[in-house]
Design a protein around this motif. Structure first.
Motif, PDB file in Angstrom:
ATOM      1  N   ASP A 171       0.846  -1.181   0.000  1.00 41.68           N
ATOM      2  CA  ASP A 171       0.000   0.000   0.000  1.00 41.68           C
ATOM      3  C   ASP A 171       0.886   1.237   0.000  1.00 41.68           C
ATOM      4  OD1 ASP A 171      -1.786   2.032   0.441  1.00 41.68           O
ATOM      5  OD2 ASP A 171      -2.826   1.052   2.102  1.00 41.68           O
ATOM      6  N   LEU A 173       0.217   4.145   0.671  1.00 39.09           N
ATOM      7  CA  LEU A 173      -0.133   5.064   1.751  1.00 39.09           C
ATOM      8  C   LEU A 173       0.529   4.673   3.070  1.00 39.09           C
ATOM      9  CD1 LEU A 173      -3.975   5.600   1.162  1.00 39.09           C
ATOM     10  CD2 LEU A 173      -2.062   6.992   0.340  1.00 39.09           C
ATOM     11  N   PHE A 180       2.156   6.583   8.118  1.00 40.98           N
ATOM     12  CA  PHE A 180       1.140   6.288   7.112  1.00 40.98           C
ATOM     13  C   PHE A 180       0.320   7.541   6.826  1.00 40.98           C
ATOM     14  CE2 PHE A 180      -0.270   5.105  11.349  1.00 40.98           C
ATOM     15  CZ  PHE A 180      -1.486   5.755  11.492  1.00 40.98           C
ATOM     16  N   ALA A 181      -0.426   7.501   5.730  1.00 39.29           N
ATOM     17  CA  ALA A 181      -1.251   8.633   5.312  1.00 39.29           C
ATOM     18  C   ALA A 181      -2.729   8.311   5.505  1.00 39.29           C
ATOM     19  CB  ALA A 181      -0.998   8.962   3.837  1.00 39.29           C
ATOM     20  N   PRO A 183      -5.934   9.898   3.917  1.00 39.81           N
ATOM     21  CA  PRO A 183      -6.566  10.860   3.004  1.00 39.81           C
ATOM     22  C   PRO A 183      -7.929  11.298   3.528  1.00 39.81           C
ATOM     23  CG  PRO A 183      -5.765   8.915   1.828  1.00 39.81           C
ATOM     24  CD  PRO A 183      -5.730   8.588   3.276  1.00 39.81           C
ATOM     25  N   SER A 195      -4.671  15.538   3.375  1.00 40.51           N
ATOM     26  CA  SER A 195      -4.227  14.284   3.972  1.00 40.51           C
ATOM     27  C   SER A 195      -3.600  14.561   5.333  1.00 40.51           C
ATOM     28  CB  SER A 195      -3.214  13.574   3.076  1.00 40.51           C
ATOM     29  OG  SER A 195      -2.849  12.318   3.636  1.00 40.51           O
ATOM     30  N   MET A 197      -0.882  13.075   7.760  1.00 37.25           N
ATOM     31  CA  MET A 197       0.260  12.161   7.731  1.00 37.25           C
ATOM     32  C   MET A 197       0.731  11.874   9.146  1.00 37.25           C
ATOM     33  SD  MET A 197       0.537  11.973   4.440  1.00 37.25           S
ATOM     34  CE  MET A 197       0.589  12.857   2.864  1.00 37.25           C
ATOM     35  N   VAL A 267       4.476   9.445  -1.250  1.00 38.64           N
ATOM     36  CA  VAL A 267       3.045   9.388  -0.982  1.00 38.64           C
ATOM     37  C   VAL A 267       2.327  10.580  -1.599  1.00 38.64           C
ATOM     38  CG1 VAL A 267       3.103  10.607   1.251  1.00 38.64           C
ATOM     39  CG2 VAL A 267       1.332   8.890   0.811  1.00 38.64           C
ATOM     40  N   HIS A 270       1.707   9.740  -5.184  1.00 39.97           N
ATOM     41  CA  HIS A 270       0.604   8.778  -5.288  1.00 39.97           C
ATOM     42  C   HIS A 270      -0.749   9.464  -5.116  1.00 39.97           C
ATOM     43  CE1 HIS A 270      -1.777   5.151  -4.812  1.00 39.97           C
ATOM     44  NE2 HIS A 270      -2.261   5.660  -3.681  1.00 39.97           N
ATOM     45  N   LEU A 271      -0.859  10.353  -4.129  1.00 43.96           N
ATOM     46  CA  LEU A 271      -2.126  11.049  -3.907  1.00 43.96           C
ATOM     47  C   LEU A 271      -2.483  11.931  -5.095  1.00 43.96           C
ATOM     48  CD1 LEU A 271      -1.674  12.024  -0.146  1.00 43.96           C
ATOM     49  CD2 LEU A 271      -3.194  10.262  -1.071  1.00 43.96           C
TER      50      LEU A 271
END
Length: 477
Positions: A171, A173, A180-181, A183, A195, A197, A267, A270-271
């Motif tokens: 993952d 995130l 970890f994130a 969202p 997000s 974090m 991350v 990715h977001l």
């Protein structure tokens, strides 16, 4: 569980820092948490480390001064003293039995301080500090324990798939336990509006170089370590300069792992891909230990300046006050900033990644300021616990954030204090007073003497003592 802005365009977060308690969590701490949740009606609670008082006498059999220690091998004098006062003694149980008992005590602690959030059906997320692991239960296992409670948003840091398939199913995130994130979708669910974090900031630096037990590195379990004839990190190498009452030891504090620093940028990419525009999303980071940049919220002042605090380690030899031109009204500086001796580049990585607008920490129990440095916010939440050291009862509290969907970086934040929600005095003002005036070294003594009331009290006490001695000498003559 999906986090989303409310229809009115707001999203509320409570930051709880340094609960730092044993199995019998202080009732004043629970009352503060319960009232803060009732008053603020949050969408998310974040726990920013040192939830566990790892050096509590309850964990005397499994205590780890360092991640490479043998459980219970090097219990500090302060813990032995506290255990003796409470009538507790190390048990003769085998290592596995002792660890099972510690696990249940950790669950009891979690159940107590998470109770108000679980009852109110508020989701929560937790990262870790420098004392959590010291109970003997390492943070990856604590992560599993948190997920036993309803509302926990801590994701699994490793996929439940064979190693060969892990890379394909990882993952993006998630980096590691405590990093970890989360969202937060827009009110209509059409995009990721911001997000939250969570960052594991490490615990202690190693006396022999590098980070001791960095998140993401392989560390043997306490039970495995108990069967070894020597410590993984030899005790003698860091005991040379050790001070029995210095819980931080002499090596200084840790930093986020290199993997976490890289992840902060990955991350965001990715977001941006998930939103379809490739742009970083507005993001706030929460962690335990502050980075060195927090000193940029201060200004250097002469050593005799009232209320000034001395810097520590890398910043020792200098005295500081808040820089009012950078800090929000209501900011408080109650102690020096306890950062790592090295700058790991975390803040610079956030700036380079884009999107990040703030970083909030705990760790230094008496600090509650929010400063702005080069367009980036750096802030604290003080301790919300009543078992460890901290400010007077009325100033212990929980930080509330209100984010706005149109521009999350223009957030509102304030402290929900014990004094505001419950009253000026706690159930044990003697303990709070001692914690408020705790002095462990020369710098903390000098910090206390820079407080006008303390200096006046010491001066009057000294004068009274001199008077008694003088008149005693006269009578003798």
């Amino acid at each position: 569980m999906t986090l989303r802005f409310r229809e009115n365009g707001t999203f509320r977060v409570l930051q709880m820092a340094d609960i730092q308690d044993g199995p019998d969590v202080n009732e004043d701490t629970i009352r503060l948490i319960r009232e803060a949740i009732a008053v603020s009606d949050p969408d998310l609670v974040v726990l920013t480390g040192d939830q566990i008082r790892g050096y509590d006498p309850a964990y005397i059999d499994t205590f780890l001064r360092r991640r490479g220690d043998r459980p219970g091998a090097h219990v500090r004098a302060v813990t032995r003293f506290e255990a003796a006062v409470q009538g507790m003694q190390p048990s003769d149980d085998d290592a596995e039995t002792a660890m099972d008992r510690t696990r249940e005590k950790v669950r009891e602690t979690f159940s107590a301080f998470l109770g108000p959030a679980v009852t109110a059906d508020v989701p929560f997320a937790a990262t870790y500090g420098n004392h959590d692991f010291q109970c003997g239960v390492l943070v990856d296992e604590q992560d599993d324990m948190y997920r036993e409670f309803p509302g926990c948003l801590n994701p699994r840091s490793t996929p439940d798939t064979p190693t060969a398939l892990a890379a394909d199913h990882a993952d993006p995130l998630v980096c590691e336990p405590g990093t970890f994130a989360l969202p937060v979708e827009s009110s209509d669910g059409g995009r990721i509006a911001m997000s939250v974090m969570m960052v594991n900031s490490g615990d202690y630096a190693s006396e022999i170089g590098g980070e001791d037990g960095e998140p993401g590195s392989h560390v043997e379990s306490p039970v495995e370590l108990a069967s070894q004839t020597a410590d993984t990190v030899p005790y003698e190498l860091y005991a040379v300069k050790s001070r029995d009452f210095d819980l931080a030891d002499t090596a200084g504090y840790g930093t986020p792992s290199p993997e976490a620093i890289r992840w902060l940028g990955d991350v965001q990419r990715h977001l941006g891909e998930r939103n379809g525009d490739g742009l970083p999303v507005p993001a706030i980071a929460f962690q335990h230990i502050p980075p060195q940049e927090f000193y940029q919220c201060l200004r250097e002042v002469p050593a005799w300046t009232p209320y000034a605090v001395e810097g520590t380690r890398t910043f020792s030899g200098k005295c500081y006050l808040l820089d009012e031109s950078k800090c929000r009204p209501g900011s408080l500086l109650g102690e020096s900033i306890g950062c790592a001796d090295v700058n790991c580049g975390e803040v610079e990585a956030m700036r380079k990644a884009g999107g990040y607008f703030a970083l909030f920490a705990g760790h230094d129990h008496k600090n509650a300021f929010v400063g702005r440095v080069d367009g980036f916010d750096l802030g604290y939440a003080p301790t919300c616990g009543f078992t460890s050291y901290g400010p007077k009862s009325a100033l212990r509290g929980i930080r509330l954030f209100t984010f706005h969907e149109a521009d999350p970086s223009t957030y509102d934040t304030r402290m929900l204090t014990y004094g505001e929600l419950i009253g000026r005095r706690s159930g044990n003002e003697v303990r709070v007073f001692i914690g408020d005036h705790l002095m462990t070294d020369g710098a903390s003594v000098r910090n206390e003497l820079r407080k006008p009331k303390v200096a006046a009290t010491v001066a009057l006490g000294g004068a009274a003592l001199a008077h008694v001695v003088w008149h005693g000498l006269i009578r003798r003559r």
